[in-house]
Motif scaffolding. Structure first.
Motif, PDB file in Angstrom:
ATOM      1  N   ARG A   1      -2.180  -4.799  12.883  1.00  0.00           N
ATOM      2  CA  ARG A   1      -2.641  -3.473  13.317  1.00  0.00           C
ATOM      3  C   ARG A   1      -1.926  -2.988  14.571  1.00  0.00           C
ATOM      4  NH1 ARG A   1      -6.066  -1.048  10.319  1.00  0.00           N
ATOM      5  NH2 ARG A   1      -7.166  -2.271   8.741  1.00  0.00           N
ATOM      6  N   SER A   2      -1.289  -3.911  15.298  1.00  0.00           N
ATOM      7  CA  SER A   2      -0.515  -3.510  16.484  1.00  0.00           C
ATOM      8  C   SER A   2       0.589  -4.546  16.698  1.00  0.00           C
ATOM      9  CB  SER A   2      -1.415  -3.433  17.718  1.00  0.00           C
ATOM     10  OG  SER A   2      -2.070  -4.669  17.914  1.00  0.00           O
TER      11      SER A   2
ATOM     12  N   GLY B   1      -2.956   3.312   8.980  1.00  0.00           N
ATOM     13  CA  GLY B   1      -4.124   3.343   9.856  1.00  0.00           C
ATOM     14  C   GLY B   1      -5.446   3.123   9.136  1.00  0.00           C
ATOM     15  N   ASP B   2      -5.610   3.725   7.953  1.00  0.00           N
ATOM     16  CA  ASP B   2      -6.881   3.638   7.222  1.00  0.00           C
ATOM     17  C   ASP B   2      -6.925   2.502   6.210  1.00  0.00           C
ATOM     18  OD1 ASP B   2      -7.590   5.925   8.568  1.00  0.00           O
ATOM     19  OD2 ASP B   2      -6.977   7.277   6.951  1.00  0.00           O
ATOM     20  N   VAL B   3      -5.833   1.736   6.106  1.00  0.00           N
ATOM     21  CA  VAL B   3      -5.762   0.706   5.066  1.00  0.00           C
ATOM     22  C   VAL B   3      -6.458  -0.568   5.549  1.00  0.00           C
ATOM     23  CG1 VAL B   3      -4.188  -0.725   3.685  1.00  0.00           C
ATOM     24  CG2 VAL B   3      -3.606   1.663   4.179  1.00  0.00           C
TER      25      VAL B   3
ATOM     26  N   ALA C   1       0.819  -1.218   0.000  1.00  0.00           N
ATOM     27  CA  ALA C   1       0.000   0.000   0.000  1.00  0.00           C
ATOM     28  C   ALA C   1       0.853   1.269   0.000  1.00  0.00           C
ATOM     29  CB  ALA C   1      -0.944   0.005   1.208  1.00  0.00           C
ATOM     30  N   LEU C   2       2.158   1.128   0.309  1.00  0.00           N
ATOM     31  CA  LEU C   2       3.073   2.278   0.296  1.00  0.00           C
ATOM     32  C   LEU C   2       4.009   2.204  -0.909  1.00  0.00           C
ATOM     33  CD1 LEU C   2       4.041   2.444   4.103  1.00  0.00           C
ATOM     34  CD2 LEU C   2       2.311   3.801   2.903  1.00  0.00           C
TER      35      LEU C   2
ATOM     36  N   ARG D   1      -3.217  -4.887   3.219  1.00  0.00           N
ATOM     37  CA  ARG D   1      -2.043  -4.671   4.078  1.00  0.00           C
ATOM     38  C   ARG D   1      -0.901  -5.637   3.745  1.00  0.00           C
ATOM     39  NH1 ARG D   1      -3.622  -1.347   8.495  1.00  0.00           N
ATOM     40  NH2 ARG D   1      -1.890  -2.035   9.801  1.00  0.00           N
ATOM     41  N   GLY D   2      -0.891  -6.134   2.512  1.00  0.00           N
ATOM     42  CA  GLY D   2       0.164  -7.068   2.092  1.00  0.00           C
ATOM     43  C   GLY D   2       1.540  -6.419   2.154  1.00  0.00           C
ATOM     44  N   ALA D   3       2.538  -7.236   2.478  1.00  0.00           N
ATOM     45  CA  ALA D   3       3.912  -6.729   2.580  1.00  0.00           C
ATOM     46  C   ALA D   3       4.871  -7.893   2.420  1.00  0.00           C
ATOM     47  CB  ALA D   3       4.127  -6.066   3.939  1.00  0.00           C
TER      48      ALA D   3
END
Length: 203
Positions: free
Chosen positions: A150-151, A113-115, A82-83, A120-122
């Motif tokens: 998420r955390s 945060g909003d993804v 996403a980045l 959220r693949g990486a």
């Protein structure tokens, strides 16, 4: 028979232990691992390469040239879909200061945060280079796919391990045992590809 000394271009004791486990698992003996803390200091080039491979090879060349020892170096980081693949080669200094794991992780989580979960693949990427003074150079690449939690979860590992959940896992990389991580991780995979060259070094 004297052991071959192999410089590991790192001051991270966990990286030395990881490589030791990889060598032991492959049944390679006769190699003594030496960290940067155990050799006279030398000027280390800044990591300015555009790729992990460029940075790893530069570090390995520097170490071999400065000490006369064969040198293995790695450059690794997290590429978040996403980045657009960032933080990538900037992973260790994503928050602006090199090696601030907690700050880097907090910034990454804030940016995502909003993804939604499905985006959220990486992938963790590691390039490992081996430079032998007056001899050959090899560079290999290992990848480990997953997603960003998420955390933070778990106490093992370092860097972004607590927020990286490997494919097929419910646990984060920081919740895996060292042996589980070695078997699956990007650095474990890359180091595994260096085994033939390291075995030749030991004989």
């Amino acid at each position: 028979m004297a052991e071959t000394r192999l410089l590991v271009a790192s001051r991270n004791a966990k990286k030395l232990r990881e490589l030791r486990r990889v060598l032991d698992t492959a049944g390679i003996s006769g190699i003594e691992l030496v960290g940067l803390n155990e050799v006279p200091e030398f000027p280390e080039a800044p990591e300015t390469g555009a790729t992990f491979e460029e940075n790893a090879l530069a570090k390995a060349r520097d170490g071999a040239a400065a000490t006369g020892l064969p040198c293995v170096a790695d450059d690794s980081g997290l590429e978040v879909d996403a980045l657009n693949g960032m933080p990538g080669v900037l992973s260790a200094r994503w928050s602006g200061v090199h090696g601030q794991d907690d700050a880097n992780t907090a910034l990454l989580l804030a940016q995502l945060g909003d993804v939604p979960d499905e985006r959220r693949g990486a992938g963790f990427v590691s390039a490992c280079a081996l430079a032998i003074p007056g001899g050959t150079e090899s560079v290999v690449r290992g990848e480990w796919r997953g997603s960003v939690a998420r955390s933070p979860l778990g106490e093992n590992g370092f860097g972004y391990d607590p927020v990286f959940v490997p494919e097929g896992e419910r646990r984060s990389a920081a919740e895996l045992s060292p042996e589980e991580k070695d078997a699956a991780s990007h650095r474990g995979r890359a180091l595994g590809l260096l085994i033939p060259a390291l075995r030749a070094l030991s004989s």
